[in-house]
Enzyme design. Structure first.
Site, short mmCIF file in Angstrom:
data_model
loop_
_atom_site.label_atom_id
_atom_site.label_comp_id
_atom_site.label_asym_id
_atom_site.label_seq_id
_atom_site.Cartn_x
_atom_site.Cartn_y
_atom_site.Cartn_z
N ARG A 242 -34.54 -2.87 -25.74
CA ARG A 242 -35.43 -2.21 -24.80
C ARG A 242 -34.92 -0.78 -24.60
O ARG A 242 -33.71 -0.54 -24.58
CB ARG A 242 -35.45 -2.94 -23.45
CG ARG A 242 -36.29 -4.21 -23.45
CD ARG A 242 -37.77 -3.92 -23.62
NE ARG A 242 -38.60 -5.12 -23.63
CZ ARG A 242 -39.03 -5.74 -24.73
NH1 ARG A 242 -38.67 -5.29 -25.93
NH2 ARG A 242 -39.82 -6.79 -24.65
N GLU A 271 -41.68 4.28 -22.87
CA GLU A 271 -42.56 4.32 -24.04
C GLU A 271 -44.01 4.01 -23.65
O GLU A 271 -44.23 3.26 -22.70
CB GLU A 271 -42.06 3.35 -25.12
CG GLU A 271 -42.18 1.87 -24.76
CD GLU A 271 -41.64 0.98 -25.88
OE1 GLU A 271 -40.43 1.06 -26.21
OE2 GLU A 271 -42.45 0.18 -26.40
N HIS A 289 -42.10 0.85 -31.79
CA HIS A 289 -41.96 -0.54 -31.31
C HIS A 289 -42.62 -1.53 -32.28
O HIS A 289 -43.56 -2.24 -31.93
CB HIS A 289 -42.54 -0.69 -29.89
CG HIS A 289 -41.97 -1.85 -29.14
ND1 HIS A 289 -41.82 -1.88 -27.77
CD2 HIS A 289 -41.50 -3.06 -29.56
CE1 HIS A 289 -41.31 -3.03 -27.38
NE2 HIS A 289 -41.10 -3.77 -28.47
C1 DGY Z 1 -40.86 -8.69 -27.52
O1 DGY Z 1 -41.51 -9.69 -27.81
O2 DGY Z 1 -40.18 -8.62 -26.49
C2 DGY Z 1 -40.86 -7.56 -28.49
O3 DGY Z 1 -40.34 -6.41 -27.97
C3 DGY Z 1 -42.25 -7.34 -29.05
O4 DGY Z 1 -42.08 -6.68 -30.28
#
Ligand code: DGY
Length: 323
Positions: A242, A271, A289
């Site tokens: 993250r 983001e 992402h």
């Molecule tokens: C999640 O599922 O947490 C991912 O970041 C999506 O790509």
């Protein structure tokens, strides 16, 4: 008996949307526009299930709306740091996620970023496209070896372990990891992985550092100026976890001043509005992402949400319940 009313916050793969429409009274988001806080409040008042995705913020101010009809948040994603879990619990809202199905694709993107930053892939692509490439020469765009280098993993869950397998068995990398408790001895033996007690112990030993901890208050700016300064000047940072795990401003300074060699990033603080400082850096490989963005994985994630909703509305144990 009428079918439960379900709201899907964004477009999902068409095959899953079709199944949702068969099983539930489903409202899709056909123009894929992100919903705002008021629209989520309204959704919580009008639907039995609301299915957000990982970039839909659901803080207490939204979840605490009066006259709620919703009883379950079927999150499309494994991370749920965008949902105020304490507020959801206080409101008796069940929250589910999609573990397991995105492990390999996310680890693949972490490896992609590792290779891109090590071998200056994004920079090379920009050079060719710009028309400025003057041809092969012995000192042009030299970069860092991946094979045989040391990879440090911060967090050692499913995705980190999958990356470690690819790195160790595919690229002969040495694996270090930080995790509060030792990992399964079989996994450790397979990867010849070495556990470090602290992030401080791990960082100076690594050529590549990859982040795999959950987001949220506990890990906010885990990688800050002080820790970036513990990395080797030749080392690279990879983040598929993250954005807020890394202090963006500190990372931009470290990259600009070449205190570390490079970064490969899939996630960003705030983001999609990343710090514009990143855009000026040749030594940052930036992806939007994409961790779980394969057709098969995104379909499997949708199926997982669907299975959670079916179990919930059938009064059965919900497989991926986090609250
Ligand atoms: C999640 O599922 O947490 C991912 O970041 C999506 O790509």
């Amino acid at each position: 008996m009428s079918k439960p009313k379900v709201l899907i916050s964004r477009r999902w793969p068409a095959a899953v949307e079709a199944k949702l429409q068969q099983l539930f009274d489903t409202t899709l988001n056909s123009d894929d526009r992100p919903l705002n806080a008021d629209e989520f409040r309204l959704a919580l008042q009008n639907y039995d299930a609301v299915c957000p995705s990982v970039c839909d913020a659901l803080p207490a101010e939204v979840l605490n709306v009066a006259n709620k009809r919703c009883r379950i948040l079927g999150n499309f994603g494994v991370g749920y740091n965008h949902i105020d879990i304490a507020a959801a619990r206080a409101q008796d809202l069940v929250v589910t996620n999609t573990p397991g199905v995105l492990t390999e694709s996310t680890a693949d993107i972490a490896m992609t970023l590792l290779l891109m930053t090590a071998r200056r892939g994004a920079e090379g692509d920009r050079l060719v496209r710009s028309g400025q490439w003057r041809g092969w020469c012995p000192t042009h765009m030299m970069s860092s070896d991946v094979t045989g280098a040391t990879l440090g993993l911060i967090g050692f869950g499913r995705i980190a372990q999958a990356m470690a397998r690819k790195a160790h068995h595919g690229f002969g990398m040495k694996i270090l990891y930080v995790k509060p408790s030792p990992a399964d001895p079989e996994i450790v033996a397979d990867l010849q992985a070495v556990r470090c007690e602290t992030v401080e112990e791990l960082l100076p030993q690594c050529d590549f550092v990859s982040l795999h901890c959950p987001g949220g208050a506990d890990t906010r700016h885990l990688i800050d100026e002080r820790r970036l300064n513990l990395m080797k000047p030749s080392a690279h940072l990879i983040n598929t976890a993250r954005g807020d795990v890394v202090d963006s401003k500190a990372l931009i300074r470290a990259l600009r001043e070449k205190r570390i060699a490079g970064a490969g990033l899939d996630v960003y603080e705030g983001e999609p509005h990343l710090d514009p400082g990143f855009l000026e850096l040749e030594n940052a490989a930036l992806l939007p992402h994409l961790g779980s963005a394969t057709i098969a994985t995104r379909t499997a994630m949708g199926e997982r949400v669907l299975a959670n909703l079916q179990a919930f509305f059938a009064g059965q144990a919900v497989p991926d319940r986090v609250v």
